[in-house]
Structure formats: structure tokens, C-alpha cells
Write a protein that holds these residues in place. Structure first.
Motif, short mmCIF file in Angstrom:
data_model
loop_
_atom_site.label_atom_id
_atom_site.label_comp_id
_atom_site.label_asym_id
_atom_site.label_seq_id
_atom_site.Cartn_x
_atom_site.Cartn_y
_atom_site.Cartn_z
N TRP A 25 0.82 -1.19 -0.09
CA TRP A 25 -0.04 -0.06 -0.03
C TRP A 25 0.84 1.25 0.00
O TRP A 25 0.22 2.39 0.19
N LEU A 26 2.18 1.05 0.03
CA LEU A 26 3.03 2.12 -0.01
C LEU A 26 3.33 2.26 -1.42
O LEU A 26 4.08 3.40 -1.91
N ALA A 27 2.96 1.52 -2.05
CA ALA A 27 3.53 1.68 -3.52
C ALA A 27 2.19 1.36 -4.35
O ALA A 27 2.27 0.33 -5.24
N LYS A 28 1.00 2.32 -4.25
CA LYS A 28 0.03 1.80 -5.27
C LYS A 28 0.20 2.39 -6.48
O LYS A 28 1.03 3.19 -6.77
N PRO A 29 -0.63 1.51 -7.32
CA PRO A 29 -0.67 1.96 -8.79
C PRO A 29 -1.17 3.39 -9.08
O PRO A 29 -1.98 3.82 -8.11
N PRO A 30 -1.02 4.23 -9.91
CA PRO A 30 -1.35 5.42 -10.13
C PRO A 30 -2.81 5.83 -9.95
O PRO A 30 -3.38 6.58 -9.31
N PHE A 31 -3.48 4.67 -10.61
CA PHE A 31 -5.06 4.89 -10.47
C PHE A 31 -5.56 4.76 -8.93
O PHE A 31 -6.88 5.08 -8.88
N LEU A 32 -4.85 4.18 -8.22
CA LEU A 32 -5.48 4.21 -6.77
C LEU A 32 -5.03 5.27 -5.95
O LEU A 32 -5.21 5.63 -4.80
N ARG A 33 -4.17 6.09 -6.41
CA ARG A 33 -3.61 7.54 -5.75
C ARG A 33 -4.85 8.67 -5.69
O ARG A 33 -5.83 8.63 -6.82
N PRO A 34 -5.05 9.45 -4.78
CA PRO A 34 -5.95 10.56 -4.93
C PRO A 34 -5.92 11.29 -6.27
O PRO A 34 -6.94 11.92 -6.46
N TRP A 35 -4.65 11.60 -6.71
CA TRP A 35 -4.77 12.44 -7.73
C TRP A 35 -4.55 11.54 -9.01
O TRP A 35 -4.32 12.15 -10.31
N GLY A 36 -4.42 10.45 -9.00
CA GLY A 36 -4.49 9.35 -10.21
C GLY A 36 -5.59 9.29 -11.13
O GLY A 36 -6.91 9.87 -10.81
N LYS A 37 -5.26 9.21 -12.45
CA LYS A 37 -6.42 9.30 -13.62
C LYS A 37 -6.88 7.82 -13.54
O LYS A 37 -6.36 7.08 -13.72
N ALA B 105 -9.18 4.89 -15.55
CA ALA B 105 -10.03 4.65 -17.15
C ALA B 105 -11.49 4.01 -16.34
O ALA B 105 -11.99 4.34 -15.31
N ASP B 106 -12.35 3.96 -17.43
CA ASP B 106 -13.65 3.74 -17.37
C ASP B 106 -13.79 2.38 -16.79
O ASP B 106 -14.85 1.95 -15.99
N VAL B 107 -12.88 1.38 -16.99
CA VAL B 107 -12.92 -0.11 -16.79
C VAL B 107 -11.63 -0.29 -15.72
O VAL B 107 -10.75 -0.21 -15.99
N LEU B 108 -12.15 -1.23 -14.68
CA LEU B 108 -11.23 -1.89 -13.81
C LEU B 108 -11.20 -3.30 -14.06
O LEU B 108 -12.11 -4.04 -14.29
N PHE B 109 -10.00 -3.86 -14.46
CA PHE B 109 -9.61 -5.43 -14.46
C PHE B 109 -9.23 -5.76 -13.07
O PHE B 109 -7.87 -5.21 -12.94
N ALA B 110 -9.71 -6.53 -12.25
CA ALA B 110 -9.05 -6.91 -11.07
C ALA B 110 -8.67 -8.47 -11.02
O ALA B 110 -9.51 -9.36 -11.32
N LEU C 204 -14.24 0.00 -4.52
CA LEU C 204 -13.69 0.89 -5.63
C LEU C 204 -14.41 0.63 -6.59
O LEU C 204 -14.31 1.51 -7.71
N SER C 205 -15.50 -0.35 -6.89
CA SER C 205 -16.33 -0.33 -8.09
C SER C 205 -17.18 0.77 -8.39
O SER C 205 -17.36 1.22 -9.40
N LYS C 206 -17.43 1.42 -7.27
CA LYS C 206 -18.16 2.78 -7.34
C LYS C 206 -17.52 3.89 -8.39
O LYS C 206 -18.03 4.89 -8.68
N SER C 207 -16.26 3.68 -8.42
CA SER C 207 -15.32 4.73 -9.13
C SER C 207 -15.18 4.31 -10.83
O SER C 207 -14.60 4.88 -11.42
N TYR C 208 -15.89 3.19 -11.16
CA TYR C 208 -15.67 2.88 -12.35
C TYR C 208 -17.28 2.35 -13.04
O TYR C 208 -18.19 2.11 -12.60
N GLU C 209 -17.14 2.81 -14.08
CA GLU C 209 -18.31 2.25 -15.03
C GLU C 209 -18.68 0.77 -15.10
O GLU C 209 -19.69 0.34 -15.13
N ARG C 210 -17.27 -0.05 -15.23
CA ARG C 210 -17.48 -1.30 -15.41
C ARG C 210 -16.45 -1.87 -14.70
O ARG C 210 -15.27 -1.43 -14.51
N VAL C 211 -16.59 -3.03 -14.15
CA VAL C 211 -15.48 -3.98 -13.46
C VAL C 211 -15.64 -5.34 -13.88
O VAL C 211 -16.55 -5.87 -13.99
N VAL D 241 -7.74 -0.43 -19.77
CA VAL D 241 -8.32 -0.30 -18.50
C VAL D 241 -7.42 -0.42 -17.18
O VAL D 241 -6.18 -0.49 -17.65
N ASP D 242 -7.68 0.10 -16.20
CA ASP D 242 -6.92 -0.14 -15.01
C ASP D 242 -6.86 -1.55 -14.54
O ASP D 242 -7.82 -1.90 -14.36
#
Length: 300
Positions: A23-35, A37-42, A63-70, A123-124
Motif C-alpha cells: 500500500w506504500l506503492a499503489k498504482p497511479p489509479f489508486l492514488r487521490p490524484w491519479g487518473k 480509466a472507465d473499466v477496472l480489471f481485477a 472501488l467499483s463505485k469509481s468505475y463504469e465497469r468492473v 483498463v486499470d
């Protein structure tokens, strides 16, 4: 082709058998300022059931609430855990030794290559990672109680490990004999490959699907067993559970105790944790706790 397969196997071992993302090395899309995508692949989720229940599915739900599709990649039968927020799945049959969020000694690395080939480029992609905080997750109660599936006690006879930690089959047989002599309706749950195949006066429910097991747990009065995925499931089913645990190679016993009582108990289910360094409490001690529970909750 042979060289490519060797390279893939090395990549698998690096990605899935190490702490690939903290959690100290989150991918950019998990950071508050990160951009985002519309879709998350988990996934693919490759770890054990406890961490999938308490450190993955709840995190994806929030996290799904931040995406159009998961899109979730998981083992067959586990899609039940995610269906309230997605109906898009990539099933996988990766085989190996699950350990928290990792998979050791993977047997079929070509399966990972197949799953990775299904991930869209736009996707993210969230890979399995360390245990998130309860505040970053969203849990929902699992299962609906049914009188047809009601047992007084469900137990999960997990196999002893190589060091002899845990109960052997004789202790489980002794416990069953005592419980049946007292008139309890008893059932056995768990992974058929990781639990003892005991022969006694009880209903063997091992090998049921994850959804079926959850329905049995939700309907039971009490779940009994060592700390494992099945006893963790009881907390999400809001079912009282009696758990024993002790020291492990990677953490102190107090951590597991606190996890089952608080961190991994989001709905405040009744729980009693018995601490024993070798995970081997006396049978009479467990029976005393069981009797105490039913004295406080006499309805059966």
C-alpha cells in the motif's frame, strides 16, 4: 517456445510469490490524484480464501463505485462474492499453493498467460496486493438462513500441517462423539482436499460450492474450527464462531486473535478466539466453550 515458457515461469514466480504491491506503492489509479480509466480489471485472484474474503472482495466492492465497469478474474464458483457489483468475469484454473494474496509453486503458468491475454489495453489493471484497511473496504452480509440447512454446529477439520500444528483425526472424532452424545446436530464443512475425511455420526458437507457452504454457515447456530477461510466466512455470514489459533511463521498469535475479534468481524458476530501456540487446544476446552455458548443461546 521453450525459452519463452521458461521466461514466463520466472515472471510468474516473481509476480505471484513475492509482495508485488504494497500500500506504500499503489498504482497511479489508486492514488487521490491519479487518473482512472472507465473499466477496472481485477485479478486474477490467486491467494487463499481468507484474504479473498477479508482483503479483496470488499476492497473491489468499494472501488467499483469509481468505475463504469468492473471485470473480475477469480476461481470458478467464487464469482458469487462479486455478483452484487459486477457480472463480468474471467475464470481461471491456476494451480499451486495459495498463501495470503500469493500463489507458490504454480503448476500451470500457461493459464496465467491465457488470463493476461484477456485483459484489455485501455483498463486499470489491479493485481493482488497487501491487506487493505477495513475503512477502504465495503462488506455485505453473505447468505440467507434456511431451516432446511440448519445445524447446531458446523465444524471444519483442517489437516495438520507438516510441523504437526493443529488437530489430528483422533481429536476430531473425540469432539464429534461428545457433541453427538449431547444431542447436537452436527455437520462438517470445508475443502475436501484440505480437511479430514472422517467417518462418524454427522453430515458431511465438504466439497460443496462456495455459495452452498455460505448458505449452510448462515443457517447454523455455531461454526467451530481453527483459523481458516471457513471460519472467516462465518463472520461475513454473521454466524457465531469458535476459532482457535496460535503463532505462525510470519505473525504473532495476538494478530490473528485481534483480526477475528475485530478487524475481520465487520458485522460484530459473536466470536470466541482460543489461543494456543501449537494450534492444538484440548478437546474438553473446546467443548466447554461450546456448552457455554448454547447456555447463553439455548434455542436449537
Amino acid at each position: 517456445m521453450g525459452e519463452n515458457m521458461k521466461l514466463l515461469e520466472q515472471t510468474v514466480k516473481t509476480i505471484l510469490t513475492t509482495e508485488s504491491m504494497s500500500w506504500l506503492a499503489k498504482p497511479p489509479f489508486l492514488r487521490p490524484w491519479g487518473k482512472k480509466a472507465d473499466v477496472l480489471f481485477a485479478g486474477p485472484w490467486v491467494g487463499d480464501l481468507v484474504w479473498e474474503l477479508m482483503g479483496w472482495q470488499g476492497f473491489l466492492r468499494k472501488l467499483s463505485k469509481s468505475y463504469e465497469r468492473v471485470i473480475v478474474s477469480c476461481r470458478p464458483g467464487h464469482e458469487f462474492l462479486y455478483q452484487d457489483f459486477t457480472l463480468e468475469f474471467v475464470m481461471h484454473e491456476l494451480r499451486g499453493l495459495p498463501d495470503e494474496e500469493r500463489l507458490h509453486n504454480i503448476e500451470n503458468p500457461e493459464e496465467l498467460e491465457r488470463v493476461q491475454s484477456t485483459i484489455p489495453s485501455d483498463v486499470d489493471h489491479l493485481k493482488p496486493h497487501g491487506l487493505p484497511s477495513p475503512q477502504s473496504q465495503s462488506f455485505i452480509p453473505l447468505g440467507e438462513p434456511s431451516e432446511e440447512k440448519k445445524y447446531d454446529i458446523l465444524f471444519t477439520p483442517v489437516l495438520q500441517d507438516a510441523s504437526g500444528r493443529g488437530w489430528g483425526p483422533d481429536k476430531w472424532m473425540y469432539l464429534i462423539a461428545i457433541l453427538r452424545s449431547q444431542g447436537y446436530r452436527v455437520g462438517c464443512i470445508g475443502d475436501a482436499l484440505r480437511t479430514y475425511a472422517l467417518k462418524a455420526d454427522f453430515t458431511d458437507l465438504r466439497g460443496a460450492t462456495l455459495q452452498q457452504t455460505i448458505e449452510h454457515i448462515t443457517s447454523a447456530n455455531l461454526v467451530v474450527g481453527p483459523a481458516n477461510g471457513t471460519t472467516a466466512m462465518a463472520a461475513l455470514c454473521k454466524t457465531p464462531h469458535l476459532v482457535w489459533c496460535g503463532q505462525t511463521p510470519t505473525r504473532k498469535k495476538v494478530d490473528l486473535s485481534l483480526r477475528y475479534e475485530r478487524t475481520w468481524n465487520p458485522f460484530g458476530a459473536m466470536v470466541r478466539v482460543v489461543e494456543q501456540d501449537d494450534w492444538n487446544p484440548k478437546v474438553d476446552q473446546i467443548v466447554t466453550h461450546i456448552d457455554s455458548f448454547f447456555q447463553k443461546s439455548p434455542e436449537r
